[in-house]
Design an enzyme around this catalytic site. Sequence first.
Site, mmCIF file in Angstrom:
data_model
loop_
_atom_site.group_PDB
_atom_site.id
_atom_site.type_symbol
_atom_site.label_atom_id
_atom_site.label_comp_id
_atom_site.label_asym_id
_atom_site.label_seq_id
_atom_site.Cartn_x
_atom_site.Cartn_y
_atom_site.Cartn_z
ATOM 1 N N HIS A 226 0.814 -1.214 0.000
ATOM 2 C CA HIS A 226 0.000 0.000 0.000
ATOM 3 C C HIS A 226 0.848 1.265 0.000
ATOM 4 C CE1 HIS A 226 -2.148 -3.226 2.245
ATOM 5 N NE2 HIS A 226 -3.087 -2.925 1.390
ATOM 6 N N HIS A 412 -24.310 -51.152 5.210
ATOM 7 C CA HIS A 412 -22.870 -51.042 5.435
ATOM 8 C C HIS A 412 -22.100 -52.085 4.630
ATOM 9 C CE1 HIS A 412 -19.176 -49.907 7.429
ATOM 10 N NE2 HIS A 412 -18.952 -51.164 7.772
ATOM 11 N N GLY A 413 -22.577 -53.314 4.619
ATOM 12 C CA GLY A 413 -21.882 -54.344 3.855
ATOM 13 C C GLY A 413 -21.882 -54.043 2.369
ATOM 14 N N SER A 455 -18.792 -43.653 4.771
ATOM 15 C CA SER A 455 -17.605 -44.505 4.679
ATOM 16 C C SER A 455 -16.619 -43.986 3.648
ATOM 17 C CB SER A 455 -18.002 -45.942 4.320
ATOM 18 O OG SER A 455 -18.838 -46.503 5.294
ATOM 19 N N GLY A 496 -14.385 -38.118 11.144
ATOM 20 C CA GLY A 496 -15.693 -38.439 11.711
ATOM 21 C C GLY A 496 -15.977 -37.793 13.043
ATOM 22 N N ASP A 566 -21.223 -52.886 16.614
ATOM 23 C CA ASP A 566 -21.224 -51.818 15.616
ATOM 24 C C ASP A 566 -20.679 -52.345 14.286
ATOM 25 O OD1 ASP A 566 -21.289 -48.836 14.872
ATOM 26 O OD2 ASP A 566 -19.222 -49.415 14.396
ATOM 27 N N GLY A 568 -19.360 -50.764 11.727
ATOM 28 C CA GLY A 568 -18.086 -50.152 11.355
ATOM 29 C C GLY A 568 -16.925 -50.787 12.091
#
Length: 588
Positions: A226, A412-413, A455, A496, A566, A568
Amino acid sequence: MTEKPKTKKLINAPENIIAEMIEGMAGAHPGMLRVEGATGRAVVAVDGPRDGKVAIVIGGGSGHEPAFAGYVGRGLADAAAVGNVFASPSPAHIVEAARAADGGVGVLMLYGNYTGDVLNFTMAAEELTLGGTVVRHVAVADDVASAPIDRKSERRGIAGDFFVFKIAGAAADLGEPLARVEALARAANEATRSMGVALGACSLPQTGKPNFTIGDEDMEIGMGLHGEPGIRRQKLAPADEVTDELTDAVIGELALKAGDRVGVLVNGLGATSQIELYLIFRRVKQRLDALDVRIHASWVGEYATSLEMAGASVTLIKLDDTLQALLDHPCRTPALTVGALEQGAAAGARSRRAERAADARISPTASPRELVTEGDVTPAIFRVMMHNVGEQIIAEKDWLSELDGVIGDGDHGVTMEIGWKAVQRAMEDTPEDETIEGTCKRMAKAFLDAVGASSGPLYATAFLRAGTAVGHRLNLDGGAMVDWLSAACQGIRDRGRAEPGDKTMIDAWLPAVAAATERAAGGGATLDILTAARDGAEAGMKATAAMESRRGRSAKLGERSVGHIDPGAASTYVTLRAMTAALERALA
């Protein structure tokens, strides 16, 4: 006192200059830029902001074009708050830019280290924080002429914004969490130094007069963007002599030595010809060549100007493997394009899954470097291990979906099967000499491209982090396997935001890492360490049955989630079980 001469500019009413400039920019680049917010000062990337991505918000005063709005676009900044000429944007401008860019996982604000910018961005952050947005700041402070090294926090940000913005934008585009993006931006800031010289003044549109006076035969060493004073004013010197003074300070502070790598930016301040800029770059290269410092990438042109100021600056960023990869990451903005982005990236042309897939657009081929060769897990064996993970996940698909059907949505699978089949297909094209890090990057891209559920980002982040953790190695020994597992676990945890006891895959990963670390401390072989990880994951998986879910879809079940494993955590166990079995066969 002699009155300063009037300057000439192609403008309409000075009070409308910023609004008209923004209108022109957005109109010239409709595939990259749009304007949002009531103030009309938030320039937003058409295909940059997206759910689950850290928002990169930059900004500052106008008059530095193409900074700041010119760096808005895919792979770089998500939005810019545009201030008046040489004036910080207001908190209202910044808040609008942040809200337009926010993907729900936090905002990183990047700006030059000037009092006005610091105050206004801080005030905007306070407002956003009250509304529930997580905000972090990095003030770029690269100008070595503006304060000594022991007062580095007082330094101005000048053309170093270019590298800091690029690094942070790439990290965010790759899906890194806020803390990691902030850390990488700070690392880039610490690795970047600049110094400039001014030969002539600029003039504000509102006044039409030069904003400082400099003699016809003089130059100002170290002047700010400046017109702030530099180190001293002296007679104009030859290009090589001036360049030496600029680079001496930068090279000295970065402590460059033979074998180092740098990125180079020779930046024009607005009224400096390309001839002059290339003369400067020529001398910078000579100086770096003499030190045996390799230039990895270079840019010569106008990237952070000061209206029509005559002069230039030299900026160097000292690179390590991480910063280099981020510097090379593709981006497309009005002012900067690096690499090639996926075709058809216009707004509305992609699903959320495809947008997330773009985050992992990285080259799977590692750059040549000296790699540690000790260890019995070669890249070929590692790929066999990953292939076996896919086989075992596919074999257990129905079991994993049944577990998920009790406390989740039952896919999930199926999701894991899709992801791992994509990984297997991607590994079919793996070059024989690809490193483990390169394979991990390949896996991350394949998984993220194929899987749109949670996932996808979780596993892609795990693979990327794990690969980076062993990027200096060709083969993995026991300690490196622990590093791989630990980084994968931390990547999933960061992405996550899960904690132990939340009833997630983290409850299998953490005991797996703990068991592997303990076995490694006792001097266990690689297979022993991986076996310990497998057993730890199994124990952790079984322990989730007694937990009440606190994360994900199953959290709404409350006590009804107790008594069920779970899914996962189960797939984590299957993964480590498959890796162990494949390594055992390979070493038999």
